[in-house]
Design an enzyme around this catalytic site. Structure first.
Site, PDB file in Angstrom:
ATOM      1  N   ARG A 101       0.881  -1.206   0.068  1.00 32.98           N
ATOM      2  CA  ARG A 101       0.182   0.094   0.007  1.00 32.98           C
ATOM      3  C   ARG A 101       0.880   1.094  -0.088  1.00 32.98           C
ATOM      4  NH1 ARG A 101      -5.187   1.429   3.568  1.00 32.98           N
ATOM      5  NH2 ARG A 101      -6.094   0.189   1.906  1.00 32.98           N
ATOM      6  N   HIS A 128      -7.360   1.099  -6.497  1.00 30.87           N
ATOM      7  CA  HIS A 128      -7.365   0.462  -5.137  1.00 30.87           C
ATOM      8  C   HIS A 128      -8.319  -1.162  -5.724  1.00 30.87           C
ATOM      9  CE1 HIS A 128      -7.889  -1.180  -1.166  1.00 30.87           C
ATOM     10  NE2 HIS A 128      -8.864  -0.071  -0.771  1.00 30.87           N
ATOM     11  N   GLN A 131      -9.685  -4.009  -3.587  1.00 33.48           N
ATOM     12  CA  GLN A 131     -10.934  -3.551  -3.038  1.00 33.48           C
ATOM     13  C   GLN A 131     -12.159  -3.919  -4.060  1.00 33.48           C
ATOM     14  OE1 GLN A 131     -11.861  -1.881  -0.016  1.00 33.48           O
ATOM     15  NE2 GLN A 131     -13.767  -2.535  -0.384  1.00 33.48           N
ATOM     16  N   ASP A 224     -17.298   6.903  -1.439  1.00 31.21           N
ATOM     17  CA  ASP A 224     -15.878   6.688  -0.673  1.00 31.21           C
ATOM     18  C   ASP A 224     -15.977   8.010  -0.096  1.00 31.21           C
ATOM     19  OD1 ASP A 224     -13.713   5.893   0.222  1.00 31.21           O
ATOM     20  OD2 ASP A 224     -12.422   6.289  -1.528  1.00 31.21           O
ATOM     21  N   CYS A 264     -16.196   1.399   0.733  1.00 32.22           N
ATOM     22  CA  CYS A 264     -14.977   0.499   0.832  1.00 32.22           C
ATOM     23  C   CYS A 264     -14.783   0.762   2.483  1.00 32.22           C
ATOM     24  CB  CYS A 264     -14.101   0.868  -0.050  1.00 32.22           C
ATOM     25  SG  CYS A 264     -13.116   2.464   0.324  1.00 32.22           S
ATOM     26  N   ARG A 292     -12.823  -8.872   1.307  1.00 30.09           N
ATOM     27  CA  ARG A 292     -11.702  -8.540   1.188  1.00 30.09           C
ATOM     28  C   ARG A 292     -10.838  -9.862   1.410  1.00 30.09           C
ATOM     29  NH1 ARG A 292      -9.798  -3.332   1.376  1.00 30.09           N
ATOM     30  NH2 ARG A 292      -7.956  -4.299   0.634  1.00 30.09           N
TER      31      ARG A 292
HETATM   32  N1  NVA Z   1      -9.992   6.667  -1.337  1.00 30.15           N
HETATM   33  C1  NVA Z   1      -9.439   6.190   0.307  1.00 30.15           C
HETATM   34  C2  NVA Z   1      -9.827   4.801   0.250  1.00 30.15           C
HETATM   35  C3  NVA Z   1      -9.410   4.215   1.663  1.00 30.15           C
HETATM   36  C4  NVA Z   1      -9.733   2.651   1.719  1.00 30.15           C
HETATM   37  C5  NVA Z   1      -8.125   6.459   0.183  1.00 30.15           C
HETATM   38  O1  NVA Z   1      -7.165   6.291  -0.499  1.00 30.15           O
HETATM   39  O2  NVA Z   1      -7.881   7.008   1.397  1.00 30.15           O
HETATM   40  N1   CP Z   2     -11.005  -0.253   2.497  1.00 33.75           N
HETATM   41  C1   CP Z   2      -9.939  -0.276   2.798  1.00 33.75           C
HETATM   42  O1   CP Z   2      -8.878  -0.558   2.090  1.00 33.75           O
HETATM   43  O2   CP Z   2      -9.816  -0.228   4.203  1.00 33.75           O
HETATM   44  P1   CP Z   2      -8.420   0.073   5.191  1.00 33.75           P
HETATM   45  O3   CP Z   2      -7.992   1.488   4.778  1.00 33.75           O
HETATM   46  O4   CP Z   2      -8.746   0.012   6.481  1.00 33.75           O
HETATM   47  O5   CP Z   2      -7.492  -0.968   4.796  1.00 33.75           O
END
Ligand code: NVA
Ligand code: CP
Length: 309
Positions: A101, A128, A131, A224, A264, A292
């Site tokens: 990540r 993502h 997801q 989101d 998500c 997930r």
């Molecule tokens: N769009 C959000 C998704 C979190 C799982 C982010 O990147 O923070």
């Molecule tokens: N939806 C998602 O990726 O959640 P986290 O940021 O908690 O991993």
């Protein structure tokens, strides 16, 4: 040849369906695949915070017979101190796969170029894709086939989630609509890629600044956070930008009567979604979060099967 999963369209439509089928099998029979028996280790690296991704990969890797090695990049040499290329070469000597990540998509590409083991995008600024496998599994569970369904993503059209919906949704043959303010329109190259995929799968793409038009008759409504990780400094400006984009009962009323709602998570009630929607009968967000685990196990098993000897 080693395969990586850096963006949603790294899987062809047939391959995506294969992974989703395996995800359903693993949901029904949790220990049916043990490709990491040995055990082998999978590195799961975080440059950003996480609950779901961290837990689902840790549990999933253990379910597959392996050992998860969770690494926070601020406690490692990665992140300015050691190059991605050198890190990639070290990791491949010891682990079966790298899940990461991070911020820049280009970092993931560099990691994948520099290693012989599969690299998985566990969220970048641009996509993502893990997801989306979980989201598609969830939609399939609740609505049957994906082909021909209409999904409307509302809010930040330039976000990782919107971009992944464009690519993964069209790969599945869905009609993908993005309802976003003009200042948050999806990237033109991602829209073009999605249109190209849709032309082959029978899906379609619509980008609009009108949330009601995006939601009209849709089978699936998705939103989101309006402030993604890394954008915290722009919070006030961003929240003002999305005035009118909250998914509330009035917006849900534009969708099909049996529409389902996905997010998500983490969610901000009263900001991008009303509490009575996310906590209401149309919401499937807890199934989505659980999936997930199953979807990522399927993805890892699928990738490990194709890894170079
Ligand atoms: N769009 C959000 C998704 C979190 C799982 C982010 O990147 O923070
Ligand atoms: N939806 C998602 O990726 O959640 P986290 O940021 O908690 O991993």
């Amino acid at each position: 040849m080693t395969r990586h999963f850096l963006r949603d369209d790294d899987l062809t439509p047939a391959e995506q369906a294969e992974v989703l089928d395996l995800a359903a099998r693993l949901k029904a029979d949790r220990f049916a695949a043990r490709p990491l028996d040995g055990p082998q280790t999978v590195a799961v690296v975080f440059d950003k915070t996480s609950t779901r991704t961290r837990v689902s990969f840790a549990v999933g890797i253990a379910d597959l017979g392996g050992v998860p090695l969770i690494i926070s990049s601020n406690e490692s040499q990665l992140g300015g101190k050691e190059s991605i290329a050198d890190t990639a070469r070290v990791l491949e000597r010891m682990v079966a796969a790298v899940v990461w990540r991070t911020f820049a998509q280009s970092g993931l590409e560099e990691m994948a170029e520099g290693t012989t083991v599969p690299v998985v995008n566990a969220l970048s600024d641009d996509f993502h894709p893990c997801q989306l496998l979980a989201d598609l599994q969830t939609i399939r569970e609740h609505r049957g086939e994906l082909v021909g369904l209409t999904v409307a993503f509302l809010g930040d059209g330039a976000s990782n989630m919107a971009h992944s919906y464009l690519l993964a949704g069209t790969t599945a043959g869905m009609h993908v609509r993005i309802g976003a303010p003009e200042s948050s329109a999806p990237r033109a190259d991602v829209v073009a890629d999605a249109e190209r995929i849709a032309a082959a799968t029978g899906g379609s793409v619509l980008v609009t600044t009108d949330p009601a038009a995006a939601a009209a008759g849709a089978d699936v409504i998705v939103t989101d956070t309006f402030v993604s990780m890394g954008q915290e400094g722009e919070k006030a400006e961003r929240l003002a930008r999305y005035d009118g984009f909250i998914v509330d009962a009035a917006l849900m009323a534009h969708a099909a009567d049996d529409a389902i709602f996905l997010h998500c998570l983490p969610a901000y009630r009263g900001v991008e979604v009303a509490a009575d929607v996310i906590d209401g009968p149309q919401s499937v967000v807890w199934d989505e979060a659980e999936n997930r685990l199953h979807a990522q196990k399927a993805l890892l098993a699928w990738l490990l099967e194709r890894k170079d000897a």
